[in-house]
Enzyme design. Structure first.
Site, PDB file in Angstrom:
ATOM      1  N   TYR A   2       0.815  -1.224   0.000  1.00  0.00           N
ATOM      2  CA  TYR A   2       0.000   0.000   0.000  1.00  0.00           C
ATOM      3  C   TYR A   2       0.848   1.274   0.000  1.00  0.00           C
ATOM      4  O   TYR A   2       0.290   2.368  -0.094  1.00  0.00           O
ATOM      5  CB  TYR A   2      -0.932   0.021   1.224  1.00  0.00           C
ATOM      6  CG  TYR A   2      -1.737  -1.230   1.454  1.00  0.00           C
ATOM      7  CD1 TYR A   2      -2.261  -1.962   0.395  1.00  0.00           C
ATOM      8  CD2 TYR A   2      -1.984  -1.685   2.743  1.00  0.00           C
ATOM      9  CE1 TYR A   2      -3.003  -3.114   0.625  1.00  0.00           C
ATOM     10  CE2 TYR A   2      -2.726  -2.832   2.972  1.00  0.00           C
ATOM     11  CZ  TYR A   2      -3.231  -3.541   1.912  1.00  0.00           C
ATOM     12  OH  TYR A   2      -3.968  -4.671   2.144  1.00  0.00           O
ATOM     13  N   LEU A 144     -17.291  -5.454   5.156  1.00  0.00           N
ATOM     14  CA  LEU A 144     -18.572  -5.015   4.567  1.00  0.00           C
ATOM     15  C   LEU A 144     -18.632  -5.388   3.087  1.00  0.00           C
ATOM     16  O   LEU A 144     -19.487  -4.880   2.355  1.00  0.00           O
ATOM     17  CB  LEU A 144     -18.721  -3.492   4.722  1.00  0.00           C
ATOM     18  CG  LEU A 144     -18.659  -2.961   6.165  1.00  0.00           C
ATOM     19  CD1 LEU A 144     -18.610  -1.429   6.181  1.00  0.00           C
ATOM     20  CD2 LEU A 144     -19.868  -3.469   6.968  1.00  0.00           C
ATOM     21  N   LYS A 184     -13.140  -0.149   6.755  1.00  0.00           N
ATOM     22  CA  LYS A 184     -12.501   1.103   6.343  1.00  0.00           C
ATOM     23  C   LYS A 184     -13.561   2.131   6.012  1.00  0.00           C
ATOM     24  O   LYS A 184     -14.559   1.810   5.352  1.00  0.00           O
ATOM     25  CB  LYS A 184     -11.627   0.860   5.113  1.00  0.00           C
ATOM     26  CG  LYS A 184     -10.722   2.011   4.783  1.00  0.00           C
ATOM     27  CD  LYS A 184     -10.614   2.228   3.289  1.00  0.00           C
ATOM     28  CE  LYS A 184     -11.906   2.801   2.733  1.00  0.00           C
ATOM     29  NZ  LYS A 184     -11.838   3.006   1.275  1.00  0.00           N
ATOM     30  N   SER A 185     -13.388   3.343   6.500  1.00  0.00           N
ATOM     31  CA  SER A 185     -14.243   4.438   6.043  1.00  0.00           C
ATOM     32  C   SER A 185     -13.428   5.715   6.005  1.00  0.00           C
ATOM     33  O   SER A 185     -12.584   5.942   6.869  1.00  0.00           O
ATOM     34  CB  SER A 185     -15.453   4.627   6.958  1.00  0.00           C
ATOM     35  OG  SER A 185     -16.220   5.703   6.458  1.00  0.00           O
ATOM     36  N   ARG A 190     -19.305   7.744   9.680  1.00  0.00           N
ATOM     37  CA  ARG A 190     -19.373   6.284   9.512  1.00  0.00           C
ATOM     38  C   ARG A 190     -18.385   5.563  10.417  1.00  0.00           C
ATOM     39  O   ARG A 190     -18.677   4.483  10.918  1.00  0.00           O
ATOM     40  CB  ARG A 190     -19.102   5.920   8.053  1.00  0.00           C
ATOM     41  CG  ARG A 190     -20.278   6.238   7.149  1.00  0.00           C
ATOM     42  CD  ARG A 190     -19.910   5.895   5.733  1.00  0.00           C
ATOM     43  NE  ARG A 190     -21.029   6.041   4.823  1.00  0.00           N
ATOM     44  CZ  ARG A 190     -20.921   5.967   3.501  1.00  0.00           C
ATOM     45  NH1 ARG A 190     -19.742   5.749   2.941  1.00  0.00           N
ATOM     46  NH2 ARG A 190     -21.979   6.100   2.744  1.00  0.00           N
ATOM     47  N   ASN A 194     -19.549   2.786  12.973  1.00  0.00           N
ATOM     48  CA  ASN A 194     -18.991   1.429  12.934  1.00  0.00           C
ATOM     49  C   ASN A 194     -18.456   0.966  14.291  1.00  0.00           C
ATOM     50  O   ASN A 194     -18.240  -0.230  14.496  1.00  0.00           O
ATOM     51  CB  ASN A 194     -17.899   1.340  11.858  1.00  0.00           C
ATOM     52  CG  ASN A 194     -18.464   1.519  10.451  1.00  0.00           C
ATOM     53  OD1 ASN A 194     -19.673   1.474  10.255  1.00  0.00           O
ATOM     54  ND2 ASN A 194     -17.586   1.720   9.470  1.00  0.00           N
TER      55      ASN A 194
HETATM   56  N1  NAP Z   1      -5.086  -8.554   3.578  1.00  0.00           N
HETATM   57  C1  NAP Z   1      -5.534  -8.259   2.390  1.00  0.00           C
HETATM   58  O1  NAP Z   1      -5.120  -8.871   1.404  1.00  0.00           O
HETATM   59  C2  NAP Z   1      -6.556  -7.189   2.220  1.00  0.00           C
HETATM   60  C3  NAP Z   1      -7.238  -7.097   1.008  1.00  0.00           C
HETATM   61  C4  NAP Z   1      -8.222  -6.107   0.865  1.00  0.00           C
HETATM   62  C5  NAP Z   1      -8.484  -5.219   1.901  1.00  0.00           C
HETATM   63  N2  NAP Z   1      -7.786  -5.330   3.049  1.00  0.00           N
HETATM   64  C6  NAP Z   1      -8.027  -4.364   4.145  1.00  0.00           C
HETATM   65  O2  NAP Z   1      -9.343  -4.469   4.676  1.00  0.00           O
HETATM   66  C7  NAP Z   1      -9.744  -3.214   5.200  1.00  0.00           C
HETATM   67  C8  NAP Z   1     -11.176  -2.924   4.841  1.00  0.00           C
HETATM   68  O3  NAP Z   1     -11.482  -3.397   3.583  1.00  0.00           O
HETATM   69  P1  NAP Z   1     -12.124  -2.564   2.375  1.00  0.00           P
HETATM   70  O4  NAP Z   1     -11.827  -1.139   2.507  1.00  0.00           O
HETATM   71  O5  NAP Z   1     -11.704  -3.271   1.138  1.00  0.00           O
HETATM   72  O6  NAP Z   1     -13.675  -2.850   2.547  1.00  0.00           O
HETATM   73  P2  NAP Z   1     -14.821  -2.640   3.655  1.00  0.00           P
HETATM   74  O7  NAP Z   1     -14.260  -2.144   4.936  1.00  0.00           O
HETATM   75  O8  NAP Z   1     -15.616  -3.886   3.629  1.00  0.00           O
HETATM   76  O9  NAP Z   1     -15.706  -1.514   2.954  1.00  0.00           O
HETATM   77  C9  NAP Z   1     -15.256  -0.201   2.761  1.00  0.00           C
HETATM   78  C10 NAP Z   1     -16.375   0.532   2.003  1.00  0.00           C
HETATM   79  O10 NAP Z   1     -17.551   0.551   2.814  1.00  0.00           O
HETATM   80  C11 NAP Z   1     -17.946   1.926   2.999  1.00  0.00           C
HETATM   81  N3  NAP Z   1     -18.434   2.033   4.376  1.00  0.00           N
HETATM   82  C12 NAP Z   1     -17.727   1.868   5.534  1.00  0.00           C
HETATM   83  N4  NAP Z   1     -18.516   2.046   6.605  1.00  0.00           N
HETATM   84  C13 NAP Z   1     -19.758   2.335   6.130  1.00  0.00           C
HETATM   85  C14 NAP Z   1     -21.007   2.621   6.748  1.00  0.00           C
HETATM   86  N5  NAP Z   1     -21.142   2.649   8.078  1.00  0.00           N
HETATM   87  N6  NAP Z   1     -22.081   2.865   5.952  1.00  0.00           N
HETATM   88  C15 NAP Z   1     -21.958   2.848   4.603  1.00  0.00           C
HETATM   89  N7  NAP Z   1     -20.812   2.565   3.964  1.00  0.00           N
HETATM   90  C16 NAP Z   1     -19.708   2.317   4.710  1.00  0.00           C
HETATM   91  C17 NAP Z   1     -16.725   2.765   2.725  1.00  0.00           C
HETATM   92  O11 NAP Z   1     -17.094   4.015   2.189  1.00  0.00           O
HETATM   93  P3  NAP Z   1     -16.489   5.431   2.737  1.00  0.00           P
HETATM   94  O12 NAP Z   1     -15.005   5.279   2.857  1.00  0.00           O
HETATM   95  O13 NAP Z   1     -16.929   6.374   1.665  1.00  0.00           O
HETATM   96  O14 NAP Z   1     -17.167   5.693   4.059  1.00  0.00           O
HETATM   97  C18 NAP Z   1     -15.995   1.934   1.665  1.00  0.00           C
HETATM   98  O15 NAP Z   1     -16.520   2.206   0.376  1.00  0.00           O
HETATM   99  C19 NAP Z   1      -8.786  -2.168   4.611  1.00  0.00           C
HETATM  100  O16 NAP Z   1      -7.978  -1.696   5.667  1.00  0.00           O
HETATM  101  C20 NAP Z   1      -7.946  -2.944   3.623  1.00  0.00           C
HETATM  102  O17 NAP Z   1      -6.615  -2.530   3.568  1.00  0.00           O
HETATM  103  C21 NAP Z   1      -6.843  -6.296   3.248  1.00  0.00           C
END
Ligand code: NAP
Length: 233
Positions: A2, A144, A184-185, A190, A194
């Site tokens: 990242y 999410l 992540k947000s 949010r 969360n």
């Molecule tokens: N180990 C790995 O290989 C790997 C792979 C992928 C991801 N990750 C990590 O996982 C973490 C989270 O994953 P992610 O960002 O892919 O997906 P996520 O947390 O499932 O979803 C993030 C999305 O949901 C929205 N969101 C968050 N809270 C919300 C709420 N209360 N209401 C409505 N929408 C909401 C966010 O929008 P807004 O930002 O606009 O609020 C963003 O678009 C990150 O830190 C990432 O680095 C790790």
């Protein structure tokens, strides 16, 4: 991968919090699985973060089609960082059930964590079972499903009935299953929303209804760890 270690280090220092008040995780990038490369990469991680230890260091992907499938040697190199105290704990990310078993059987240190994709559309039960067998904490990434589960009618119906948001229902489902989550947000409201998931409980029927949304492989939002082979250095 990242490229955010330098910025995270600066943010921690700017926050005014003591190092021990912040939990820092980083991961080994895919181009650095060979032991000497992993050693250099870990030194670079500590330099970029401006700290002399991380709380958790993970192998980001198992890469079974690269490096002769030898992620065990990479794990043994992480064990060095654990033993010398520069990684307070070490773990895996995106390891499948058989790969978790191999690491445990061929090593001395049991991984603290396996960070994998988990959400209602991909429950990943076989990896959950392998983690549980060895006491490895399950960390759910994209809890999410990158927002994709938030418009699901089953989740929406539960949320309206118990007067919570869909995101809170999904995050609470994870917590009751025993997973560590890190949604992540970029939106402060949010982020607060969360965190507000520790003052209510989902009933068994609601847990079961969300479990039933599992689509298996079709529910994946990210790459399949069995074939993922992206390398950047
Ligand atoms: N180990 C790995 O290989 C790997 C792979 C992928 C991801 N990750 C990590 O996982 C973490 C989270 O994953 P992610 O960002 O892919 O997906 P996520 O947390 O499932 O979803 C993030 C999305 O949901 C929205 N969101 C968050 N809270 C919300 C709420 N209360 N209401 C409505 N929408 C909401 C966010 O929008 P807004 O930002 O606009 O609020 C963003 O678009 C990150 O830190 C990432 O680095 C790790």
């Amino acid at each position: 991968m990242y490229r955010n270690e330098k910025g995270v280090g600066q943010a921690v220092r700017a926050s005014g919090l003591g190092r021990s008040e912040v939990y820092l995780t980083s991961k080994l990038n895919n181009g650095f699985h060979l032991p000497d490369d992993a050693r250099t990469a870990f030194d670079d991680t500590l330099d970029a973060l401006g700290t002399d230890y991380v709380d958790l260091f993970l192998i980001h992907w198992p890469l079974p089609t690269l490096y002769g499938g030898d992620f065990v040697s990479t794990w043994h190199t992480l064990e060095e960082f654990y033993r010398d105290g520069r990684a307070r704990s070490i773990g895996l990310s995106n390891f499948q059930a058989a790969q978790v078993q191999r690491v445990v059987q061929e090593s001395d240190v049991v991984p603290a964590v396996n960070q994998i994709e988990v959400h209602p559309y991909l429950c990943n039960e076989d990896v959950r079972a392998a983690n549980a067998e060895y006491g490895i904490v399950m960390q759910a990434w994209s809890p999410l499903a990158k927002g994709r589960v938030l418009n699901d009618p089953t989740i929406g119906a539960i949320a309206s009935r118990i007067r919570r948001t869909p995101a809170q229902v999904v995050l609470r489902w994870h917590i009751q299953r025993g997973d560590v989550i890190f949604p992540k947000s970029t939106t402060l409201a949010r982020m607060k929303e969360n965190f507000e998931i520790f003052n209510f409980e989902l009933e068994d029927e609601d847990m079961a209804a969300i479990n039933a949304l599992d689509r298996g492989e079709a529910g994946r939002t990210g790459p399949n760890p069995d074939v993922f082979a992206y390398v950047s250095r």
